[in-house]
Design a protein around this motif. Sequence first.
Motif, PDB file in Angstrom:
ATOM      1  N   ALA A 161       0.426  45.116   3.941  1.00  0.00           N
ATOM      2  CA  ALA A 161       0.718  45.580   5.304  1.00  0.00           C
ATOM      3  C   ALA A 161      -0.579  45.819   6.073  1.00  0.00           C
ATOM      4  O   ALA A 161      -0.662  45.534   7.276  1.00  0.00           O
ATOM      5  CB  ALA A 161       1.555  46.854   5.260  1.00  0.00           C
ATOM      6  N   MET A 162      -1.589  46.324   5.396  1.00  0.00           N
ATOM      7  CA  MET A 162      -2.882  46.547   6.056  1.00  0.00           C
ATOM      8  C   MET A 162      -3.582  45.227   6.354  1.00  0.00           C
ATOM      9  O   MET A 162      -4.284  45.097   7.363  1.00  0.00           O
ATOM     10  CB  MET A 162      -3.757  47.453   5.197  1.00  0.00           C
ATOM     11  CG  MET A 162      -3.226  48.878   5.121  1.00  0.00           C
ATOM     12  SD  MET A 162      -4.268  49.974   4.127  1.00  0.00           S
ATOM     13  CE  MET A 162      -3.315  51.500   4.233  1.00  0.00           C
ATOM     14  N   LEU A 163      -3.382  44.236   5.476  1.00  0.00           N
ATOM     15  CA  LEU A 163      -3.902  42.901   5.768  1.00  0.00           C
ATOM     16  C   LEU A 163      -3.290  42.378   7.062  1.00  0.00           C
ATOM     17  O   LEU A 163      -3.967  41.789   7.898  1.00  0.00           O
ATOM     18  CB  LEU A 163      -3.574  41.929   4.631  1.00  0.00           C
ATOM     19  CG  LEU A 163      -4.413  41.949   3.359  1.00  0.00           C
ATOM     20  CD1 LEU A 163      -3.980  40.812   2.450  1.00  0.00           C
ATOM     21  CD2 LEU A 163      -5.888  41.846   3.678  1.00  0.00           C
ATOM     22  N   ALA A 164      -1.988  42.605   7.200  1.00  0.00           N
ATOM     23  CA  ALA A 164      -1.277  42.128   8.388  1.00  0.00           C
ATOM     24  C   ALA A 164      -1.795  42.800   9.657  1.00  0.00           C
ATOM     25  O   ALA A 164      -1.712  42.232  10.748  1.00  0.00           O
ATOM     26  CB  ALA A 164       0.225  42.375   8.234  1.00  0.00           C
ATOM     27  N   GLU A 165      -2.330  44.013   9.514  1.00  0.00           N
ATOM     28  CA  GLU A 165      -2.894  44.734  10.660  1.00  0.00           C
ATOM     29  C   GLU A 165      -4.319  44.295  10.957  1.00  0.00           C
ATOM     30  O   GLU A 165      -4.932  44.765  11.921  1.00  0.00           O
ATOM     31  CB  GLU A 165      -2.865  46.237  10.383  1.00  0.00           C
ATOM     32  CG  GLU A 165      -1.455  46.815  10.291  1.00  0.00           C
ATOM     33  CD  GLU A 165      -1.450  48.276   9.873  1.00  0.00           C
ATOM     34  OE1 GLU A 165      -2.553  48.831   9.681  1.00  0.00           O
ATOM     35  OE2 GLU A 165      -0.368  48.852   9.739  1.00  0.00           O
ATOM     36  N   GLY A 166      -4.855  43.408  10.116  1.00  0.00           N
ATOM     37  CA  GLY A 166      -6.201  42.889  10.337  1.00  0.00           C
ATOM     38  C   GLY A 166      -7.305  43.729   9.730  1.00  0.00           C
ATOM     39  O   GLY A 166      -8.479  43.543  10.069  1.00  0.00           O
ATOM     40  N   LEU A 167      -6.973  44.653   8.835  1.00  0.00           N
ATOM     41  CA  LEU A 167      -7.995  45.517   8.240  1.00  0.00           C
ATOM     42  C   LEU A 167      -8.784  44.766   7.172  1.00  0.00           C
ATOM     43  O   LEU A 167      -8.239  43.937   6.439  1.00  0.00           O
ATOM     44  CB  LEU A 167      -7.350  46.759   7.620  1.00  0.00           C
ATOM     45  CG  LEU A 167      -6.554  47.671   8.570  1.00  0.00           C
ATOM     46  CD1 LEU A 167      -6.081  48.903   7.822  1.00  0.00           C
ATOM     47  CD2 LEU A 167      -7.373  48.060   9.790  1.00  0.00           C
ATOM     48  N   GLU A 171     -11.994  49.010   5.037  1.00  0.00           N
ATOM     49  CA  GLU A 171     -11.066  49.873   5.772  1.00  0.00           C
ATOM     50  C   GLU A 171      -9.828  50.189   4.932  1.00  0.00           C
ATOM     51  O   GLU A 171      -9.312  51.297   4.952  1.00  0.00           O
ATOM     52  CB  GLU A 171     -10.650  49.182   7.074  1.00  0.00           C
ATOM     53  CG  GLU A 171     -11.785  49.007   8.066  1.00  0.00           C
ATOM     54  CD  GLU A 171     -11.386  48.135   9.234  1.00  0.00           C
ATOM     55  OE1 GLU A 171     -11.051  46.954   8.997  1.00  0.00           O
ATOM     56  OE2 GLU A 171     -11.393  48.624  10.373  1.00  0.00           O
ATOM     57  N   ILE A 172      -9.354  49.183   4.192  1.00  0.00           N
ATOM     58  CA  ILE A 172      -8.201  49.408   3.309  1.00  0.00           C
ATOM     59  C   ILE A 172      -8.563  50.425   2.241  1.00  0.00           C
ATOM     60  O   ILE A 172      -7.786  51.349   1.940  1.00  0.00           O
ATOM     61  CB  ILE A 172      -7.751  48.081   2.668  1.00  0.00           C
ATOM     62  CG1 ILE A 172      -7.187  47.127   3.741  1.00  0.00           C
ATOM     63  CG2 ILE A 172      -6.675  48.336   1.602  1.00  0.00           C
ATOM     64  CD1 ILE A 172      -6.861  45.734   3.222  1.00  0.00           C
ATOM     65  N   THR A 200      -4.482  35.100   5.388  1.00  0.00           N
ATOM     66  CA  THR A 200      -3.472  34.735   6.383  1.00  0.00           C
ATOM     67  C   THR A 200      -2.211  34.209   5.726  1.00  0.00           C
ATOM     68  O   THR A 200      -1.090  34.581   6.093  1.00  0.00           O
ATOM     69  CB  THR A 200      -4.034  33.670   7.347  1.00  0.00           C
ATOM     70  OG1 THR A 200      -5.186  34.195   8.014  1.00  0.00           O
ATOM     71  CG2 THR A 200      -2.997  33.277   8.380  1.00  0.00           C
ATOM     72  N   GLU A 201      -2.389  33.358   4.729  1.00  0.00           N
ATOM     73  CA  GLU A 201      -1.225  32.810   4.031  1.00  0.00           C
ATOM     74  C   GLU A 201      -0.484  33.905   3.286  1.00  0.00           C
ATOM     75  O   GLU A 201       0.754  33.906   3.230  1.00  0.00           O
ATOM     76  CB  GLU A 201      -1.671  31.717   3.061  1.00  0.00           C
ATOM     77  CG  GLU A 201      -0.493  30.964   2.436  1.00  0.00           C
ATOM     78  CD  GLU A 201      -0.945  29.828   1.536  1.00  0.00           C
ATOM     79  OE1 GLU A 201      -0.082  29.018   1.148  1.00  0.00           O
ATOM     80  OE2 GLU A 201      -2.151  29.761   1.213  1.00  0.00           O
ATOM     81  N   MET A 213       6.892  43.547   7.802  1.00  0.00           N
ATOM     82  CA  MET A 213       7.363  43.107   9.093  1.00  0.00           C
ATOM     83  C   MET A 213       6.266  43.350  10.113  1.00  0.00           C
ATOM     84  O   MET A 213       5.622  44.391  10.094  1.00  0.00           O
ATOM     85  CB  MET A 213       8.636  43.855   9.504  1.00  0.00           C
ATOM     86  CG  MET A 213       9.825  43.597   8.589  1.00  0.00           C
ATOM     87  SD  MET A 213      11.317  44.435   9.154  1.00  0.00           S
ATOM     88  CE  MET A 213      11.596  43.585  10.715  1.00  0.00           C
ATOM     89  N   VAL A 214       6.032  42.363  10.961  1.00  0.00           N
ATOM     90  CA  VAL A 214       4.966  42.478  11.974  1.00  0.00           C
ATOM     91  C   VAL A 214       5.593  42.407  13.357  1.00  0.00           C
ATOM     92  O   VAL A 214       6.452  41.558  13.594  1.00  0.00           O
ATOM     93  CB  VAL A 214       3.936  41.347  11.801  1.00  0.00           C
ATOM     94  CG1 VAL A 214       2.874  41.442  12.895  1.00  0.00           C
ATOM     95  CG2 VAL A 214       3.282  41.450  10.433  1.00  0.00           C
TER      96      VAL A 214
END
Length: 214
Positions: A161-167, A171-172, A200-201, A213-214
């Motif tokens: 989920a943090m990857l999806a937020e671009g962290l 930061e994670i 990304t994948e 969910m994004v």
Amino acid sequence: MGPVRVAVVAESPQTRISLQALVEASPALAFAGSAADADMLVDCLAGSMPDVVVIDAEPLASDALKAAFDLGHAPPALVVLTDDADTDSIFDALTGDATAILLRDTMPGEIVASIEAAAAGLCVLSPEILARLLDGRKPPRQTASRVPFETLTLREIEVLAMLAEGLGNKEIARQLDISDNTVKFHLSSIFGKLGATNRTEAVMLGMRHGFIMV
């Protein structure tokens, strides 16, 4: 070469008028006739064979149109306009004689381009239909070791989920109060379970499998 001769099959009179106007507005196309169904179109054309038939109907209606034409001639290319974009109907239509399948809300310029492409023997799919076809036909993704798909742990879902937020990794690590190496360990596990090769994948696959969910 002369203009591409185009006929139209559509149950709605307004749709027939709109498609006729679209054809007549293009210098590369010539309107050959229109009708509410395949049998009526054959009668309307009186033995003349168009280069392309535009069908505003379900994809499988192309079968009825093929049967209606004289089998002694090469059948015309078909451009199907449809709302029924489920995978099975698309695949069945493509294994027949439909050379273009578009959604009904396709832009007029794209319909004209598809008619010209179909006349040239090319297969055309709208981006939405192509995406559904590929998504419905490709096998489930597996890991490199060919083992069945594994579910993610709660911690791995948090990291994803943090990857999806671009962290980034640091930061994670800071938000979860863990080390950078532990983050890398979780990422490696996530990539392996999802069969992903990059961040990304991994996010896209996580969304597809319902983990985030994004």
